[in-house]
Scaffold this active site. Structure first.
Site, PDB file in Angstrom:
ATOM      1  CG  ASN A  10      69.897  44.407 -11.916  1.00 27.12           C
ATOM      2  OD1 ASN A  10      70.995  44.789 -11.492  1.00 27.12           O
ATOM      3  ND2 ASN A  10      69.220  43.414 -11.362  1.00 27.12           N
ATOM      4  CD1 TRP A  11      73.928  46.898 -16.859  1.00 23.21           C
ATOM      5  CD2 TRP A  11      75.883  47.921 -16.473  1.00 23.21           C
ATOM      6  NE1 TRP A  11      74.214  47.697 -17.951  1.00 23.21           N
ATOM      7  CE2 TRP A  11      75.414  48.334 -17.736  1.00 23.21           C
ATOM      8  CE3 TRP A  11      77.101  48.448 -16.014  1.00 23.21           C
ATOM      9  CZ2 TRP A  11      76.113  49.230 -18.549  1.00 23.21           C
ATOM     10  CZ3 TRP A  11      77.800  49.346 -16.821  1.00 23.21           C
ATOM     11  CH2 TRP A  11      77.305  49.729 -18.077  1.00 23.21           C
ATOM     12  CE  LYS A  12      70.417  40.178 -13.125  1.00 23.59           C
ATOM     13  NZ  LYS A  12      69.736  38.907 -13.062  1.00 23.59           N
ATOM     14  CG  HIS A  93      66.819  41.438  -8.199  1.00 24.00           C
ATOM     15  ND1 HIS A  93      67.208  40.127  -8.328  1.00 24.00           N
ATOM     16  CD2 HIS A  93      66.625  41.904  -9.463  1.00 24.00           C
ATOM     17  CE1 HIS A  93      67.258  39.819  -9.621  1.00 24.00           C
ATOM     18  NE2 HIS A  93      66.910  40.882 -10.327  1.00 24.00           N
ATOM     19  CD  GLU A  95      69.840  37.775  -9.699  1.00 21.34           C
ATOM     20  OE1 GLU A  95      70.570  38.784  -9.609  1.00 21.34           O
ATOM     21  OE2 GLU A  95      69.462  37.301 -10.782  1.00 21.34           O
ATOM     22  CD  GLU A 168      62.919  41.610 -12.066  1.00 23.48           C
ATOM     23  OE1 GLU A 168      63.403  41.896 -13.151  1.00 23.48           O
ATOM     24  OE2 GLU A 168      63.604  41.432 -11.049  1.00 23.48           O
ATOM     25  N   GLY A 174      67.013  35.555 -16.094  1.00 20.22           N
ATOM     26  CA  GLY A 174      68.276  35.012 -16.567  1.00 20.22           C
ATOM     27  C   GLY A 174      68.179  33.627 -17.187  1.00 20.22           C
ATOM     28  CB  SER A 213      64.090  36.110 -20.207  1.00 19.12           C
ATOM     29  OG  SER A 213      64.857  35.274 -19.358  1.00 19.12           O
ATOM     30  N   GLY A 234      67.935  42.537 -17.212  1.00 21.78           N
ATOM     31  CA  GLY A 234      69.251  42.135 -16.730  1.00 21.78           C
ATOM     32  C   GLY A 234      70.224  41.972 -17.884  1.00 21.78           C
ATOM     33  N   GLY A 235      70.378  40.737 -18.350  1.00 20.21           N
ATOM     34  CA  GLY A 235      71.395  40.399 -19.347  1.00 20.21           C
ATOM     35  C   GLY A 235      71.412  41.314 -20.564  1.00 20.21           C
TER      36      GLY A 235
HETATM   37  C1  PEP Z   1      66.764  40.921 -13.555  1.00 17.09           C
HETATM   38  O1  PEP Z   1      67.822  40.574 -13.068  1.00 17.09           O
HETATM   39  O2  PEP Z   1      66.039  41.722 -12.945  1.00 17.09           O
HETATM   40  C2  PEP Z   1      66.386  40.370 -14.848  1.00 17.09           C
HETATM   41  C3  PEP Z   1      65.178  40.587 -15.266  1.00 17.09           C
HETATM   42  O3  PEP Z   1      67.346  39.650 -15.521  1.00 17.09           O
HETATM   43  P1  PEP Z   1      67.224  39.072 -17.020  1.00 17.09           P
HETATM   44  O4  PEP Z   1      66.671  40.172 -17.893  1.00 17.09           O
HETATM   45  O5  PEP Z   1      68.597  38.687 -17.404  1.00 17.09           O
HETATM   46  O6  PEP Z   1      66.261  37.925 -16.971  1.00 17.09           O
END
Ligand code: PEP
Length: 255
Positions: A10-12, A93, A95, A168, A174, A213, A234-235
Site C-alpha cells: 500500500n503506497w498510500k 483502511h 487511515e 491491521e 507505520g 510494520s 505500507g512503508g
Molecule cells: C498499512 O498502511 O496498511 C501498513 C501496514 O503500513 P506499515 O507497513 O507502514 O505499518
C-alpha cells in the site's frame, strides 16, 4: 493455507511517475516467486501507468466510492478503478476510518460496490492501542468484521478469491511496533470465526492478511504463523529492495 500467500503493498499518498521504476523492479521480483501472489496499491494517479508497466503483479486502488458515478468531487468509483487497470481495492483502511470518518456500514457498502464492479476487495479491520490495552481487541475486531463484511450476493454468491480481510492493529501501522505472533494468531482466529459465521464453509478459504510494520526482518515469522494468508505492507513496499525481501519470505525463488 489453500491459497498462495498474498503480499500487498500500500503506497498510500506516495509516488509520482518516477516511482514506476520501483514497480517494474517489484514486478520482476514477483515473477521469480510464482508461489506468491503480489499486489501493489499506488495512489489513483499511478494506477493506469502501473497496470501498463507490470505483468506479474496485481494493481489495486486504496479506496473507492460507493456510487458508480455522479456528483462526488474528488472521489473515484470502483468502475473507474477497473477501467484504469486495477483488479482489487483496499477498503476500510484505518487511515480512512480515522481520517475520513468511515464507518463499518460505509466500508461494507464500498466493499459491495467494488465486488459488483468486478474488483476483488481487501477489507481492513484492527483495534487501537487503547482498545488493546483495555482487553477489547477481539471484541472490537469481531464487531468490525461482522458489520463490514459484504453480502456474498454482491459477488454473485461466490466470494472465493474475491475477498480478503487484513487484520491491521492501528498501533502497529507505520510505527515500527509489530504485533506479537501469538496475538496475531489469536486475532486471525477471531476473524476466521466471524467469516465462518457469515459465509459458512466458504469463509474458511478466504485469506486473512496481517498488516502493521511488516518488514524483511519479521516477515518470515509472521507469514509462518497459523492462519496468516499474507501481508499488507505500507512503508516497506515503497522500494523494490525492501518489498522484494518480504516477497521472498513468502515463497521460494523459482527464477
Ligand atoms: C498499512 O498502511 O496498511 C501498513 C501496514 O503500513 P506499515 O507497513 O507502514 O505499518
Amino acid at each position: 493455507m489453500p491459497n498462495r500467500p498474498f503480499i500487498v503493498g500500500n503506497w498510500k499518498m506516495n509516488g509520482t511517475r518516477a516511482m514506476l521504476a520501483e514497480a517494474r523492479a517489484i514486478d520482476r521480483a514477483a515473477a521469480r516467486h510464482p508461489s506468491v501472489a503480489v499486489g501493489l496499491a499506488p495512489p489513483f494517479t499511478l494506477i493506469n501507468g502501473m497496470a501498463e508497466a507490470v505483468q506479474a503483479i496485481a494493481v489495486g486502488g486504496q479506496d473507492c466510492h460507493v456510487a458508480a458515478s455522479g456528483a462526488f468531487t474528488g472521489d473515484v468509483s470502483a468502475a473507474m478503478l477497473d477501467d484504469a487497470g486495477a483488479s482489487f481495492v483496499i477498503v476500510g483502511h484505518s487511515e480512512r476510518r480515522a481520517g475520513h470518518g468511515e464507518t463499518d456500514a460505509l466500508v461494507k457498502a464500498k466493499a459491495e460496490a467494488a465486488l459488483k464492479a468486478g474488483l476483488s476487495v481487501i477489507l481492513c479491520v484492527g483495534e487501537t492501542a487503547d482498545e488493546r490495552d483495555g482487553g477489547k481487541a477481539e471484541a472490537v475486531v469481531g464487531r468490525q468484521v461482522d458489520a463490514s463484511l459484504p453480502a456474498a450476493e454482491a459477488a454473485n454468491g461466490s466470494l472465493a478469491g474475491k475477498l480478503a480481510i487484513a487484520y491491521e492493529p492501528v498501533w502497529a501501522i507505520g510505527t515500527g511496533r509489530v504485533a506479537q505472533v501469538d496475538d496475531v494468531v489469536i486475532m486471525h482466529r477471531t476473524v476466521r470465526e466471524r467469516l465462518f459465521a457469515a459465509y459458512g464453509e466458504p469463509g474458511e478459504r478466504l485469506r486473512i492478511l496481517y498488516g502493521g510494520s511488516v518488514n524483511a526482518g519479521n516477515a518470515i515469522d509472521l507469514l509462518a504463523a497459523e492462519g496468516v494468508g499474507g501481508a499488507l505492507v505500507g512503508g516497506a513496499s515503497l522500494t523494490a529492495e525492501s518489498f522484494r525481501a518480504i516477497i521472498a519470505a513468502a515463497g521460494p525463488d523459482e527464477g
